[in-house]
Write a protein that holds these residues in place. Structure first.
Motif, PDB file in Angstrom:
ATOM      1  N   VAL A 102       0.826  -1.216   0.000  1.00 57.09           N
ATOM      2  CA  VAL A 102       0.000   0.000   0.000  1.00 57.09           C
ATOM      3  C   VAL A 102       0.860   1.267   0.000  1.00 57.09           C
ATOM      4  CG1 VAL A 102      -1.542   1.320   1.528  1.00 57.09           C
ATOM      5  CG2 VAL A 102      -2.044  -1.056   0.991  1.00 57.09           C
ATOM      6  N   LYS A 103       2.080   1.167   0.502  1.00 65.49           N
ATOM      7  CA  LYS A 103       2.961   2.338   0.558  1.00 65.49           C
ATOM      8  C   LYS A 103       3.837   2.472  -0.691  1.00 65.49           C
ATOM      9  CE  LYS A 103       3.016   2.183   5.545  1.00 65.49           C
ATOM     10  NZ  LYS A 103       3.664   1.717   6.728  1.00 65.49           N
ATOM     11  N   SER A 104       3.681   1.542  -1.630  1.00 62.54           N
ATOM     12  CA  SER A 104       4.557   1.548  -2.805  1.00 62.54           C
ATOM     13  C   SER A 104       3.934   2.295  -3.987  1.00 62.54           C
ATOM     14  CB  SER A 104       4.852   0.098  -3.230  1.00 62.54           C
ATOM     15  OG  SER A 104       3.684  -0.484  -3.775  1.00 62.54           O
ATOM     16  N   GLN A 105       4.775   2.577  -4.967  1.00 63.86           N
ATOM     17  CA  GLN A 105       4.323   3.241  -6.198  1.00 63.86           C
ATOM     18  C   GLN A 105       3.427   2.284  -7.002  1.00 63.86           C
ATOM     19  OE1 GLN A 105       4.781   6.461  -6.793  1.00 63.86           O
ATOM     20  NE2 GLN A 105       3.508   6.254  -8.626  1.00 63.86           N
ATOM     21  N   GLN A 106       3.709   0.992  -6.924  1.00 61.98           N
ATOM     22  CA  GLN A 106       2.885   0.012  -7.640  1.00 61.98           C
ATOM     23  C   GLN A 106       1.427   0.054  -7.147  1.00 61.98           C
ATOM     24  OE1 GLN A 106       5.775  -0.913  -6.104  1.00 61.98           O
ATOM     25  NE2 GLN A 106       7.108  -1.630  -7.749  1.00 61.98           N
ATOM     26  N   TYR A 107       1.248   0.305  -5.847  1.00 65.98           N
ATOM     27  CA  TYR A 107      -0.110   0.383  -5.309  1.00 65.98           C
ATOM     28  C   TYR A 107      -0.851   1.559  -5.935  1.00 65.98           C
ATOM     29  CZ  TYR A 107      -3.931   0.969  -1.925  1.00 65.98           C
ATOM     30  OH  TYR A 107      -5.168   1.110  -1.330  1.00 65.98           O
ATOM     31  N   GLN A 108      -0.155   2.679  -6.058  1.00 66.97           N
ATOM     32  CA  GLN A 108      -0.761   3.871  -6.665  1.00 66.97           C
ATOM     33  C   GLN A 108      -1.226   3.547  -8.090  1.00 66.97           C
ATOM     34  OE1 GLN A 108      -0.853   6.600  -4.585  1.00 66.97           O
ATOM     35  NE2 GLN A 108      -2.268   7.502  -6.021  1.00 66.97           N
ATOM     36  N   GLN A 109      -0.382   2.849  -8.839  1.00 63.44           N
ATOM     37  CA  GLN A 109      -0.724   2.472 -10.218  1.00 63.44           C
ATOM     38  C   GLN A 109      -1.869   1.451 -10.226  1.00 63.44           C
ATOM     39  OE1 GLN A 109       0.644   3.895 -13.127  1.00 63.44           O
ATOM     40  NE2 GLN A 109      -1.158   2.851 -13.939  1.00 63.44           N
ATOM     41  N   TRP A 110      -1.823   0.496  -9.289  1.00 61.36           N
ATOM     42  CA  TRP A 110      -2.880  -0.514  -9.188  1.00 61.36           C
ATOM     43  C   TRP A 110      -4.230   0.152  -8.900  1.00 61.36           C
ATOM     44  CZ3 TRP A 110      -5.849  -2.189  -4.912  1.00 61.36           C
ATOM     45  CH2 TRP A 110      -6.578  -3.369  -5.119  1.00 61.36           C
ATOM     46  N   LEU A 111      -4.241   1.129  -7.975  1.00 62.86           N
ATOM     47  CA  LEU A 111      -5.466   1.874  -7.668  1.00 62.86           C
ATOM     48  C   LEU A 111      -5.981   2.595  -8.909  1.00 62.86           C
ATOM     49  CD1 LEU A 111      -4.869   3.613  -4.196  1.00 62.86           C
ATOM     50  CD2 LEU A 111      -6.629   1.941  -4.746  1.00 62.86           C
ATOM     51  N   SER A 112      -5.076   3.265  -9.606  1.00 62.77           N
ATOM     52  CA  SER A 112      -5.447   4.034 -10.802  1.00 62.77           C
ATOM     53  C   SER A 112      -6.071   3.119 -11.857  1.00 62.77           C
ATOM     54  CB  SER A 112      -4.207   4.735 -11.363  1.00 62.77           C
ATOM     55  OG  SER A 112      -4.534   5.436 -12.533  1.00 62.77           O
ATOM     56  N   ASP A 113      -5.443   1.958 -12.117  1.00 60.77           N
ATOM     57  CA  ASP A 113      -5.974   1.007 -13.093  1.00 60.77           C
ATOM     58  C   ASP A 113      -7.346   0.484 -12.654  1.00 60.77           C
ATOM     59  OD1 ASP A 113      -3.613   1.356 -14.492  1.00 60.77           O
ATOM     60  OD2 ASP A 113      -2.728  -0.545 -13.817  1.00 60.77           O
ATOM     61  N   GLY A 114      -7.464   0.161 -11.374  1.00 62.75           N
ATOM     62  CA  GLY A 114      -8.729  -0.356 -10.838  1.00 62.75           C
ATOM     63  C   GLY A 114      -9.848   0.665 -10.932  1.00 62.75           C
ATOM     64  N   LEU A 115      -9.548   1.916 -10.644  1.00 64.49           N
ATOM     65  CA  LEU A 115     -10.558   2.979 -10.727  1.00 64.49           C
ATOM     66  C   LEU A 115     -11.039   3.151 -12.165  1.00 64.49           C
ATOM     67  CD1 LEU A 115      -8.922   5.455  -8.223  1.00 64.49           C
ATOM     68  CD2 LEU A 115     -11.205   4.450  -7.985  1.00 64.49           C
ATOM     69  N   GLY A 116     -10.122   3.042 -13.118  1.00 69.09           N
ATOM     70  CA  GLY A 116     -10.503   3.135 -14.533  1.00 69.09           C
ATOM     71  C   GLY A 116     -11.467   2.019 -14.911  1.00 69.09           C
ATOM     72  N   GLN A 117     -11.198   0.793 -14.443  1.00 70.29           N
ATOM     73  CA  GLN A 117     -12.078  -0.348 -14.721  1.00 70.29           C
ATOM     74  C   GLN A 117     -13.448  -0.160 -14.055  1.00 70.29           C
ATOM     75  OE1 GLN A 117     -11.488  -2.943 -16.789  1.00 70.29           O
ATOM     76  NE2 GLN A 117      -9.597  -1.853 -17.297  1.00 70.29           N
ATOM     77  N   MET A 118     -13.446   0.381 -12.830  1.00 74.62           N
ATOM     78  CA  MET A 118     -14.707   0.615 -12.130  1.00 74.62           C
ATOM     79  C   MET A 118     -15.571   1.629 -12.865  1.00 74.62           C
ATOM     80  SD  MET A 118     -13.680   0.699  -8.117  1.00 74.62           S
ATOM     81  CE  MET A 118     -13.389  -0.790  -7.209  1.00 74.62           C
ATOM     82  N   GLU A 119     -14.928   2.667 -13.371  1.00 75.62           N
ATOM     83  CA  GLU A 119     -15.702   3.690 -14.097  1.00 75.62           C
ATOM     84  C   GLU A 119     -16.322   3.084 -15.355  1.00 75.62           C
ATOM     85  OE1 GLU A 119     -15.271   8.366 -14.961  1.00 75.62           O
ATOM     86  OE2 GLU A 119     -13.750   7.126 -15.955  1.00 75.62           O
TER      87      GLU A 119
END
Length: 197
Positions: A102-119
């Motif tokens: 959760v503290k990594s840069q990969q988490y930030q990217q994972w969140l961003s990708d997931g939010l795009g799929q949710m939208e």
């Protein structure tokens, strides 16, 4: 007189022979009776002994089965407790690794990708729920993904990720639900079976 004496002797011999024959006959009858009675007693004792052996065998078998069932139940309970402890330990370790993720840069990217799929699934204007301490991080991911949504804190999310809803549609992509969904898989594939055979 000699004739009378000879006749008397013959008579006595005949009586003795007859007495001897009767004595042998009586002895034979007594022997047969004793043998028959002995056989009856032996058969009765054998039957009684067989019944006792059968009773004791069934009693011991019943007692053994009862003890075995009790021990099997106790061992199953111990194994279940041990399996639960191992599972808890494994999932706690996973949760710790997720805390690092959760503290990594990969988490930030994972969140961003997931939010795009949710939208894509829910459409613009959805409401996104996140761990209270991660709201700012999620808002950065929203900006990265250029998603139109409102971000709110949710005390029920502990590890990370988000869940979103719009109207009656809901999507849960929290790390909490992902980890929870792995418990059944873990039980089935970890080799921690508690079946006792």
């Amino acid at each position: 007189m000699i004739q009378q004496q000879e006749r008397a002797e013959k008579f006595f011999r005949a009586i003795r022979r007859d007495a001897e024959r009767r004595r042998k006959q009586i002895i034979s009858q007594i022997d047969e009776y004793i043998a028959a009675e002995t056989e009856k007693i032996e058969q009765a004792e054998l039957q009684s002994a067989n019944e006792r052996v059968q009773y004791e065998t069934q009693r011991i078998q019943s007692q053994t089965n009862s003890q075995l069932a009790k021990e099997t139940t106790e061992i199953s309970a111990e194994l279940a407790a041990y399996r639960s402890a191992i599972t808890k330990e494994v999932f706690e370790q996973v949760a710790q690794k997720l805390a690092v993720f959760v503290k990594s840069q990969q988490y930030q990217q994972w969140l961003s990708d997931g939010l795009g799929q949710m939208e894509k699934l829910l459409g613009a204007g959805m409401t996104v729920y996140a761990v209270p301490a991660q709201v700012e991080q999620v808002e950065k991911a929203v900006a990265m993904a250029k998603v139109d949504c409102t971000v709110k804190a949710d005390e029920n999310i502990h590890l990370g990720g988000v869940r979103a809803e719009k109207g009656s549609k809901k999507v849960d992509d929290t790390l909490d639900s992902r980890l929870k969904s792995q418990e059944d898989w873990f039980y089935q594939n970890s080799g921690l079976s508690i079946a006792i055979q």
